[in-house]
Design a protein around this motif. Structure first.
Motif, PDB file in Angstrom:
ATOM      1  N   ALA A 198      28.259 -10.206 -50.762  1.00 43.70           N
ATOM      2  CA  ALA A 198      28.390 -10.901 -49.483  1.00 43.70           C
ATOM      3  C   ALA A 198      29.303 -12.111 -49.633  1.00 43.70           C
ATOM      4  O   ALA A 198      29.362 -12.733 -50.705  1.00 43.70           O
ATOM      5  N   CYS A 252      33.118  -6.901 -37.932  1.00 39.44           N
ATOM      6  CA  CYS A 252      34.007  -8.040 -37.745  1.00 39.44           C
ATOM      7  C   CYS A 252      35.380  -7.653 -38.325  1.00 39.44           C
ATOM      8  O   CYS A 252      35.506  -7.487 -39.540  1.00 39.44           O
ATOM      9  N   HIS A 305      37.681 -10.201 -41.762  1.00 38.97           N
ATOM     10  CA  HIS A 305      36.759 -10.546 -42.855  1.00 38.97           C
ATOM     11  C   HIS A 305      37.567 -10.727 -44.134  1.00 38.97           C
ATOM     12  O   HIS A 305      38.650 -10.159 -44.266  1.00 38.97           O
ATOM     13  N   THR A 356      28.488 -17.106 -40.546  1.00 42.46           N
ATOM     14  CA  THR A 356      28.611 -15.647 -40.645  1.00 42.46           C
ATOM     15  C   THR A 356      28.530 -15.192 -42.103  1.00 42.46           C
ATOM     16  O   THR A 356      29.114 -15.835 -42.984  1.00 42.46           O
ATOM     17  N   TYR A 395      34.129  -3.229 -47.277  1.00 39.13           N
ATOM     18  CA  TYR A 395      33.454  -3.981 -46.222  1.00 39.13           C
ATOM     19  C   TYR A 395      32.404  -3.100 -45.561  1.00 39.13           C
ATOM     20  O   TYR A 395      32.640  -1.907 -45.318  1.00 39.13           O
ATOM     21  N   HIS A 403      29.492 -11.924 -44.315  1.00 39.13           N
ATOM     22  CA  HIS A 403      30.165 -10.626 -44.344  1.00 39.13           C
ATOM     23  C   HIS A 403      29.590  -9.836 -45.525  1.00 39.13           C
ATOM     24  O   HIS A 403      29.630 -10.308 -46.664  1.00 39.13           O
ATOM     25  N   LYS A 440      25.956 -12.528 -37.889  1.00 39.34           N
ATOM     26  CA  LYS A 440      26.270 -13.825 -37.276  1.00 39.34           C
ATOM     27  C   LYS A 440      24.961 -14.494 -36.866  1.00 39.34           C
ATOM     28  O   LYS A 440      24.207 -13.940 -36.049  1.00 39.34           O
ATOM     29  N   SER A 494      28.926  -7.440 -40.732  1.00 37.49           N
ATOM     30  CA  SER A 494      28.729  -8.891 -40.788  1.00 37.49           C
ATOM     31  C   SER A 494      27.463  -9.276 -40.024  1.00 37.49           C
ATOM     32  O   SER A 494      27.009  -8.532 -39.156  1.00 37.49           O
TER      33      SER A 494
END
Ligand SMILES: Cc1cc2nc3c(=O)[nH]c(=O)nc-3n(C[C@H](O)[C@H](O)[C@H](O)COP(=O)(O)O)c2cc1C
Length: 288
Positions: free
Chosen positions: A222, A267, A270, A228, A279, A230, A284, A282
């Protein structure tokens, strides 16, 4: 699930912990896979609590998943085969069917782990099993929606006082008692700056770090940017999405326990990931 202010009562000594109330965070910290059981049957109250949890476990990721608590009448000779991996299991196993897409696998991990944690709070052990079980035996006599396939099974019962030799060896082979250091999994702004465990998301990410994963692979990564997080995964194993669902369950339940809920969303912007890392999604956080 258990939040601050609501409790799950464990009135007896559980897993050698003399505790009255095991919070969800304590459950995440103390849970371990159990492969050696004392053969005690589940009682009616335990069956009802587990069935309720199976029915109510929710996930934010959608997809198609069916989880069941299955009775195997072992006394009548019906033997769920785990190729000797599990000893002394009760008649009950948890089974999870899911579609093979990413959302369904995330949800399978996320929802199944809620049941695993609930079982632990009730004094019952489990062991995620994805590979070492005989598929046909677990599928026989159970109905599940079209298009789903059996992905995970787990015994559920009381841990024996001593672990079998097999269990001790298998824990040592996959290094079950070691997790990667926090700073090697979680970062700030980009993948070159380790995140401080004191940061806003430190506790929730620490709970993700402690989550179980296949062969203890811990594929989750992460990067935190302001409010946020990710999430990424190391793309090495077919079980990576289920593992990530488990890790995200720990992260999200901790956020909810802290009463700081937020939402998961894709998102487009990122931080770039290193080779072999992809990825995922994400999170938030809502403004407090
Ligand atoms: C998706 C998944 C699949 C797993 N499959 C197996 C399995 O087939 N056989 C087994 O003995 N353990 C299996 N495990 C258990 C892991 O080896 C275990 O969770 C990991 O070593 C960490 O140990 P802990 O659960 O005691 O914290 C699996 C775990 C997960 C999350």
């Amino acid at each position: 699930m258990t939040r601050r202010g609501s409790t799950t009562h464990c009135l007896v000594s559980v897993h050698n912990y003399n505790i009255m109330d095991m919070t969800i965070l304590e459950a995440m910290r103390s849970r371990r896979s159990v492969r050696t059981y004392n053969r005690a049957p589940l009682d009616q109250n335990q069956i009802e609590l587990l069935t309720g949890c199976v029915a109510s476990a929710q996930s934010p990721f959608g997809g198609r998943v069916a989880i069941r608590l299955r009775l195997f009448n072992v006394a009548a000779g019906y033997k769920p085969s785990t190729y000797g991996m599990i000893k002394g299991a009760s008649d009950y196993f948890l089974v999870a069917f899911a579609k093979g897409d990413r959302c369904s696998e995330l949800t399978a991990g996320y929802r199944f782990e809620q049941v695993v944690l609930k079982a632990w709070q009730m004094g019952l052990g489990t062991c995620w099993i994805a590979a070492t079980f005989k598929q046909t035996v677990f599928e026989e006599g159970v109905r599940w929606p079209d298009g789903l396939s059996l992905q995970i099974v787990s015994p559920v019962g009381v841990a024996a006082k001593e672990r079998s030799l097999f269990e001790r060896v298998s824990r040592s082979v996959v290094g079950s008692d070691r997790r990667k250091p926090f700073g090697k999994l979680f970062f700030e702004s980009d993948f070159s700056t380790p995140l401080s465990s004191e940061s806003r998301f430190g506790e929730s990410l620490e709970m993700m770090r402690l989550a179980p994963s296949s062969t203890n692979s811990q594929p989750w990564r992460a990067v935190v940017e302001g409010d946020t997080v990710h999430f990424y995964y190391v793309d090495k194993s077919k079980l990576a999405m289920i593992d990530c669902g488990i890790g995200l369950c720990h992260f999200h339940l901790t956020e909810q326990y802290r009463q700081s809920d937020g939402r998961f969303e894709e998102c487009a912007q990122h931080p770039a990931a290193p080779k072999g890392v992809k990825y995922l999604i994400s999170y938030k956080a809502n403004a407090v």
